[in-house]
Scaffold this motif. Structure first.
Motif, mmCIF file in Angstrom:
data_model
loop_
_atom_site.group_PDB
_atom_site.id
_atom_site.type_symbol
_atom_site.label_atom_id
_atom_site.label_comp_id
_atom_site.label_asym_id
_atom_site.label_seq_id
_atom_site.Cartn_x
_atom_site.Cartn_y
_atom_site.Cartn_z
ATOM 1 N N ILE A 97 0.868 -1.185 0.000
ATOM 2 C CA ILE A 97 0.000 0.000 0.000
ATOM 3 C C ILE A 97 0.899 1.228 0.000
ATOM 4 C CG2 ILE A 97 -1.737 1.328 1.251
ATOM 5 C CD1 ILE A 97 -1.381 -2.289 2.123
ATOM 6 N N LEU A 98 0.661 2.112 -0.938
ATOM 7 C CA LEU A 98 1.428 3.357 -1.024
ATOM 8 C C LEU A 98 0.432 4.483 -1.251
ATOM 9 C CD1 LEU A 98 4.039 4.967 -1.130
ATOM 10 C CD2 LEU A 98 4.299 4.300 -3.530
ATOM 11 N N ASP A 99 0.221 5.272 -0.220
ATOM 12 C CA ASP A 99 -0.758 6.354 -0.249
ATOM 13 C C ASP A 99 -0.027 7.660 0.025
ATOM 14 O OD1 ASP A 99 -2.989 7.973 -0.048
ATOM 15 O OD2 ASP A 99 -4.121 6.584 1.192
ATOM 16 N N THR A 100 -0.023 8.560 -0.946
ATOM 17 C CA THR A 100 0.715 9.811 -0.790
ATOM 18 C C THR A 100 -0.233 10.993 -0.970
ATOM 19 O OG1 THR A 100 1.337 10.068 -3.125
ATOM 20 C CG2 THR A 100 2.742 8.681 -1.765
ATOM 21 N N GLU B 22 -0.977 -8.177 -4.478
ATOM 22 C CA GLU B 22 -1.910 -7.047 -4.477
ATOM 23 C C GLU B 22 -1.163 -5.752 -4.237
ATOM 24 O OE1 GLU B 22 -5.709 -5.410 -1.844
ATOM 25 O OE2 GLU B 22 -5.207 -7.567 -1.825
ATOM 26 N N ALA B 23 -1.556 -4.708 -4.971
ATOM 27 C CA ALA B 23 -0.983 -3.375 -4.784
ATOM 28 C C ALA B 23 -2.100 -2.349 -4.755
ATOM 29 C CB ALA B 23 0.002 -3.049 -5.895
ATOM 30 N N ASN B 24 -2.021 -1.434 -3.816
ATOM 31 C CA ASN B 24 -2.957 -0.307 -3.719
ATOM 32 C C ASN B 24 -2.123 0.966 -3.664
ATOM 33 O OD1 ASN B 24 -5.729 -1.731 -3.088
ATOM 34 N ND2 ASN B 24 -4.202 -2.715 -1.785
ATOM 35 N N VAL B 25 -2.141 1.726 -4.746
ATOM 36 C CA VAL B 25 -1.293 2.911 -4.881
ATOM 37 C C VAL B 25 -2.185 4.108 -5.197
ATOM 38 C CG1 VAL B 25 0.586 3.970 -6.174
ATOM 39 C CG2 VAL B 25 0.659 1.532 -5.659
ATOM 40 N N LYS B 26 -2.031 5.177 -4.418
ATOM 41 C CA LYS B 26 -2.909 6.333 -4.611
ATOM 42 C C LYS B 26 -2.176 7.636 -4.320
ATOM 43 C CE LYS B 26 -6.111 7.249 -1.559
ATOM 44 N NZ LYS B 26 -7.353 7.240 -0.750
ATOM 45 N N PRO B 27 -1.897 8.447 -5.337
ATOM 46 C CA PRO B 27 -1.383 9.801 -5.108
ATOM 47 C C PRO B 27 -2.557 10.785 -5.023
ATOM 48 C CG PRO B 27 -1.230 9.280 -7.426
ATOM 49 C CD PRO B 27 -1.882 8.081 -6.766
ATOM 50 N N GLU B 28 -2.426 11.789 -4.161
ATOM 51 C CA GLU B 28 -3.487 12.781 -4.000
ATOM 52 C C GLU B 28 -2.888 14.182 -3.914
ATOM 53 O OE1 GLU B 28 -6.923 11.592 -1.283
ATOM 54 O OE2 GLU B 28 -5.264 10.409 -0.469
ATOM 55 N N LEU B 29 -3.686 15.147 -4.350
ATOM 56 C CA LEU B 29 -3.325 16.558 -4.236
ATOM 57 C C LEU B 29 -4.479 17.323 -3.610
ATOM 58 C CD1 LEU B 29 -1.719 17.307 -7.736
ATOM 59 C CD2 LEU B 29 -0.546 17.460 -5.528
ATOM 60 N N GLU B 30 -4.159 18.209 -2.679
ATOM 61 C CA GLU B 30 -5.114 19.175 -2.146
ATOM 62 C C GLU B 30 -4.487 20.552 -2.292
ATOM 63 O OE1 GLU B 30 -5.973 18.251 1.887
ATOM 64 O OE2 GLU B 30 -7.193 16.486 1.428
ATOM 65 N N ILE B 31 -5.055 21.396 -3.125
ATOM 66 C CA ILE B 31 -4.423 22.675 -3.461
ATOM 67 C C ILE B 31 -5.372 23.815 -3.113
ATOM 68 C CG2 ILE B 31 -3.408 24.066 -5.302
ATOM 69 C CD1 ILE B 31 -2.811 21.453 -6.786
ATOM 70 N N TYR B 32 -4.883 24.724 -2.252
ATOM 71 C CA TYR B 32 -5.663 25.882 -1.849
ATOM 72 C C TYR B 32 -4.911 27.182 -2.118
ATOM 73 C CZ TYR B 32 -8.308 22.270 0.581
ATOM 74 O OH TYR B 32 -9.035 21.146 0.878
ATOM 75 N N ALA B 33 -3.944 27.141 -3.022
ATOM 76 C CA ALA B 33 -3.136 28.333 -3.337
ATOM 77 C C ALA B 33 -3.087 28.510 -4.842
ATOM 78 C CB ALA B 33 -1.729 28.197 -2.761
ATOM 79 N N ASP B 34 -2.681 29.709 -5.254
ATOM 80 C CA ASP B 34 -2.544 30.023 -6.675
ATOM 81 C C ASP B 34 -1.080 29.896 -7.100
ATOM 82 O OD1 ASP B 34 -5.280 30.659 -6.860
ATOM 83 O OD2 ASP B 34 -4.870 32.670 -6.065
#
Length: 417
Positions: A302-305, A332-344
């Protein structure tokens, strides 16, 4: 109350805690008893269920004459060794250090803030020893420093905990290698790291977890990175069931940077889990995350970033590159990159892939006289290499030795660049 919580309270009450520590330790244990161990109902633990911890009557590990795992000690390094969570002065070795460098390994600092999760709270309640290191402004440690965490034989049903605090003052620099090894015993270990980098400081932290498959290891690394400071984190998760790491990096000052390389491998029924979060809290900070996850047999990775860009963190430059490789059916592999952006005005990118070894690439190598197993080994080497490039030269032989016991052909890797 569960079997585990009954025995944990007994372990706590039998501990010889300094009076100034007893309050915050008891508070952490009470919070754990109230919340319970993580379960799949919690999003952060969706793929790594620790509810079975509650069914084990965990006891505190003790130092004994049992055999400890073989560890390849590096030349020209300083070394702090812990066995079953207790500092071992006979196996440790610290040479002459520059004036002002402070270190201590037989106590822990009080916690700062709430624990990240229930198991981190268990660490706060019961950790007795850990490395406290302070490097003064403008000073560089002359040699890499190894922190060796060993679990001995005959430790079934036991647990041990370490808590470390690393402070690099303005312009200071250091290289650390954290190794965790165990024998094939059903044991639980935790490590909590708090890393503080002042303005312009630089730390290269290489973490190598290669515990036996019956071992449970759950670690936390929290890093605070000030203006112009740089954190390089090389995170290798090669053993345990589960092996879990939560990395939390806060980029607090302008032009702070974090470069994170994550390599996970799970074979047999092993379980490797990295939960990585980088918070951009100031303008013009840089982060790079490279992740490589491999599984075979019935292993799970599992790789969650997550990269979070706060309001006002304009000029953020961030990239996540994740990939996973399934070496056999049933893995089994569970890989998920995420972005949360609150700036310009930011430059943020992320991507992930899941696949198997490339049949065409393997065929190409075989038509040029490379045997099948050697061809597969070369392809695996090519896959993992991007996650190894920031490992310091002096530490690469140790990393290569551990990879060779897990990945086909890794012993033939001449370099990681």
């Amino acid at each position: 109350m569960s079997v585990a919580f009954d025995t944990l309270e007994n372990v706590f009450e039998s501990g010889v805690w300094p009076s100034k520590e007893r309050g915050w330790r008891a508070q952490a244990l009470a919070k754990l008893q109230h919340e319970g161990f993580p379960s799949k109902r919690q999003e952060a633990w969706k793929y790594t269920d620790l509810s079975d911890l509650a069914d084990t009557p965990w006891m505190a590990a003790v130092v004994s004459e049992d055999t400890v795992p073989d560890v390849a000690l590096l030349p020209e390094t300083d070394r702090v060794v812990f066995i079953n969570g207790i500092f071992d002065i006979t196996r440790s070795s610290i040479g002459d250090l520059p004036p002002g460098v402070e270190w201590e390994a037989e106590s822990v600092d009080p916690p700062e803030g709430e624990p990240l999760h229930a198991v981190a709270g268990l660490n706060i309640a019961l950790a007795r020893h850990g490395l406290r290191l302070r490097v003064p402004a403008g000073v560089s440690l002359p040699r890499p420093l190894e922190v060796v965490n060993l679990t001995s034989e005959n430790t079934n049903g036991s647990m041990h905990h370490l808590r470390h605090h690393i402070v690099l003052e303005a312009g200071a620099s250091a290289t650390l290698l954290d190794q965790s090894l165990s024998h094939d015993a059903t044991a639980l270990s935790t490590q909590n790291w708090l890393v503080e980098l002042a303005d312009g400081a630089a730390l290269n932290l290489t973490r190598l977890q290669d515990a036996a498959d019956a071992h449970k290891q759950i670690d936390v690394v929290e890093a605070r990175v000030a203006e112009n400071a740089r954190l390089t984190a090389n995170l290798l998760e090669l053993g345990a069931r589960p092996g879990r790491l939560d990395l939390r990096v806060k980029l607090l000052g302008e032009r702070a940077s974090a470069h994170v390389q994550s390599l996970l491998f799970a074979g047999g029924k092993a379980h490797a889990d990295h939960q990585l979060r980088i918070d951009h809290l100031a303008p013009h900070c840089v982060s790079r995350t490279i992740g490589r996850a491999l599984a075979r047999d019935r292993g799970r990775v599992i790789l969650d970033t997550l990269v979070h860009v706060a309001r006002g963190a304009d000029g953020t430059d961030s990239e996540q590159q994740l990939a996973s490789l399934l070496l056999t059916a049933g893995a089994e592999a569970n890989v998920k990159p995420e972005l949360e952006i609150y700036a310009d005005d930011v430059a943020c990118a992320h991507g992930s892939t899941v696949g198997q070894l490339d049949d065409e690439a393997e065929f190409y190598l075989r038509t040029r006289g490379v045997p099948r197993e050697a061809a597969r080994a070369l392809l695996i080497q090519s896959f993992v290499r991007p996650a190894l490039q920031q490992i310091p030269e002096g530490l690469r032989e140790t990393v290569r030795r551990h990879l060779a016991s897990r990945l086909p052909g890794a012993e033939a890797m001449e370099d990681f660049a």
